[in-house]
Scaffold this motif. Structure first.
Motif, PDB file in Angstrom:
ATOM      1  N   UNK A 110       0.827  -1.210   0.000  1.00 55.72           N
ATOM      2  CA  UNK A 110       0.000   0.000   0.000  1.00 55.72           C
ATOM      3  C   UNK A 110       0.866   1.268   0.000  1.00 55.72           C
ATOM      4  N   UNK A 111       0.384   2.294  -0.707  1.00 57.83           N
ATOM      5  CA  UNK A 111       1.115   3.566  -0.813  1.00 57.83           C
ATOM      6  C   UNK A 111       1.488   4.150   0.542  1.00 57.83           C
ATOM      7  N   UNK A 112       0.683   3.874   1.558  1.00 60.41           N
ATOM      8  CA  UNK A 112       0.902   4.540   2.860  1.00 60.41           C
ATOM      9  C   UNK A 112       2.222   4.153   3.516  1.00 60.41           C
ATOM     10  N   UNK A 169      14.568  -0.970   1.670  1.00 57.73           N
ATOM     11  CA  UNK A 169      14.552  -0.589   0.252  1.00 57.73           C
ATOM     12  C   UNK A 169      14.167  -1.825  -0.555  1.00 57.73           C
ATOM     13  N   UNK A 170      13.117  -1.700  -1.340  1.00 58.50           N
ATOM     14  CA  UNK A 170      12.724  -2.796  -2.234  1.00 58.50           C
ATOM     15  C   UNK A 170      12.730  -2.263  -3.668  1.00 58.50           C
ATOM     16  N   UNK A 171      12.392  -3.123  -4.606  1.00 58.55           N
ATOM     17  CA  UNK A 171      12.351  -2.697  -6.016  1.00 58.55           C
ATOM     18  C   UNK A 171      11.296  -1.617  -6.246  1.00 58.55           C
ATOM     19  N   UNK A 172      10.403  -1.441  -5.294  1.00 55.21           N
ATOM     20  CA  UNK A 172       9.282  -0.513  -5.491  1.00 55.21           C
ATOM     21  C   UNK A 172       9.435   0.775  -4.696  1.00 55.21           C
ATOM     22  N   UNK A 173      10.586   0.919  -4.030  1.00 51.09           N
ATOM     23  CA  UNK A 173      10.826   2.163  -3.310  1.00 51.09           C
ATOM     24  C   UNK A 173      11.265   1.939  -1.876  1.00 51.09           C
ATOM     25  N   UNK A 174      11.474   3.050  -1.202  1.00 55.28           N
ATOM     26  CA  UNK A 174      11.861   3.026   0.206  1.00 55.28           C
ATOM     27  C   UNK A 174      10.592   3.095   1.045  1.00 55.28           C
ATOM     28  N   UNK A 175      10.489   2.197   2.002  1.00 53.33           N
ATOM     29  CA  UNK A 175       9.257   2.166   2.799  1.00 53.33           C
ATOM     30  C   UNK A 175       9.534   1.650   4.192  1.00 53.33           C
ATOM     31  N   UNK A 177       8.547  -1.003   7.309  1.00 55.52           N
ATOM     32  CA  UNK A 177       8.043  -2.376   7.405  1.00 55.52           C
ATOM     33  C   UNK A 177       6.535  -2.352   7.578  1.00 55.52           C
ATOM     34  N   UNK A 178       5.869  -3.337   7.025  1.00 54.36           N
ATOM     35  CA  UNK A 178       4.432  -3.486   7.271  1.00 54.36           C
ATOM     36  C   UNK A 178       4.243  -4.212   8.610  1.00 54.36           C
ATOM     37  N   UNK A 179       3.060  -4.094   9.215  1.00 49.37           N
ATOM     38  CA  UNK A 179       2.820  -4.852  10.445  1.00 49.37           C
ATOM     39  C   UNK A 179       3.067  -6.354  10.260  1.00 49.37           C
ATOM     40  N   UNK A 180       2.676  -6.894   9.120  1.00 49.92           N
ATOM     41  CA  UNK A 180       2.874  -8.328   8.866  1.00 49.92           C
ATOM     42  C   UNK A 180       4.360  -8.678   8.920  1.00 49.92           C
ATOM     43  N   UNK A 181       5.202  -7.826   8.338  1.00 44.81           N
ATOM     44  CA  UNK A 181       6.641  -8.095   8.354  1.00 44.81           C
ATOM     45  C   UNK A 181       7.188  -8.013   9.777  1.00 44.81           C
ATOM     46  N   UNK A 182       6.657  -7.078  10.571  1.00 48.44           N
ATOM     47  CA  UNK A 182       7.100  -6.975  11.974  1.00 48.44           C
ATOM     48  C   UNK A 182       6.754  -8.248  12.735  1.00 48.44           C
ATOM     49  N   UNK A 183       5.555  -8.777  12.497  1.00 48.39           N
ATOM     50  CA  UNK A 183       5.190 -10.033  13.168  1.00 48.39           C
ATOM     51  C   UNK A 183       6.047 -11.191  12.663  1.00 48.39           C
TER      52      UNK A 183
END
Length: 227
Positions: A110-112, A169-175, A177-183
């Motif tokens: 998600x963009x957010x 940093x991923x192929x789609x930009x700098x972002x 972590x999502x909550x799912x990744x934190x878990x």
């Protein structure tokens, strides 16, 4: 405060007399008040005729997850109910085979979650965040790269401000972590259903959680001792 919580738990111990006590806390507990707090905890547990086993374990060394999270674990057995508590051993270290890339999704999210040119810190992020195999942290004035290729300790205040959630940093930009990744960094499987609550609360819960594989390995050794 922690001392009060501990004595409150001892009230339960006195009332219920469980076979096993299992405490987890921050590593600083060991050195708190020049080690006196820890001595009191040990004394109070042993005075109730429980064994005492304590060790600081790091998730990256005992859970095969690239998460730098040191916690003190205290395991105690009721000497009257368990025949040989001294058989208990904490798990052995294991080689870390999972990397940041195994945990972080290299897909568009998600963009957010992204930091684009509209963000005031974007020029500094773009200049500093160059690798896709490590985790970065925005520290208000500068970017910190975690050289060890593991995620820094996730904290309960992650959701309270953008600077707290680790960046990737991923192929789609700098972002962030999502909550799912934190878990995931706490060892929760992807089929674990996250509650439908605000992301800020999910970040807080993941930071407050325990690392599941570490708890599982300790629990298996508790069962061996009991059996």
């Amino acid at each position: 405060n922690r001392g009060n919580h501990f004595f409150r738990m001892l009230d339960f111990v006195d009332e219920m007399r469980p076979k096993v006590l299992f405490f987890e806390n921050v590593k600083n507990l060991v050195g708190h008040d020049k080690g006196n707090t820890f001595k009191v905890i040990k004394r109070e547990i042993e005075s109730r005729n429980y064994s005492f086993h304590a060790k600081v374990l790091n998730t990256k060394d005992y859970g095969n997850i690239p998460h730098n999270r040191e916690r003190i674990f205290i395991i105690s057995f009721d000497n009257d109910q368990v025949s040989n508590p001294d058989l208990f051993r904490f798990p052995n270290k294991e080689i870390l085979s999972k990397s940041i890339k195994d945990v972080v999704d290299n897909i568009e999210v998600s963009d957010k979650y992204y930091y684009g040119e509209e963000k005031y810190m974007y020029p500094l992020l773009k200049e500093s965040i160059t690798r896709d195999d490590t985790i970065y942290q925005w520290r208000r004035q500068y970017v910190r790269e975690n050289k060890s290729n593991v995620c820094p300790t996730l904290t309960a205040n992650m959701g309270s401000g953008g600077h707290n959630v680790p960046l990737v940093k991923t192929d789609y930009g700098i972002r962030k972590l999502t909550p799912r990744e934190c878990f995931r960094f706490q060892g929760f499987p992807d089929d674990y259903t996250l509650p439908e609550i605000a992301n800020s609360h999910l970040y807080k819960q993941s930071g407050n959680s325990v690392s599941v594989p570490v708890i599982q390995r300790i629990s298996e050794n508790i069962m061996k001792t009991l059996n």
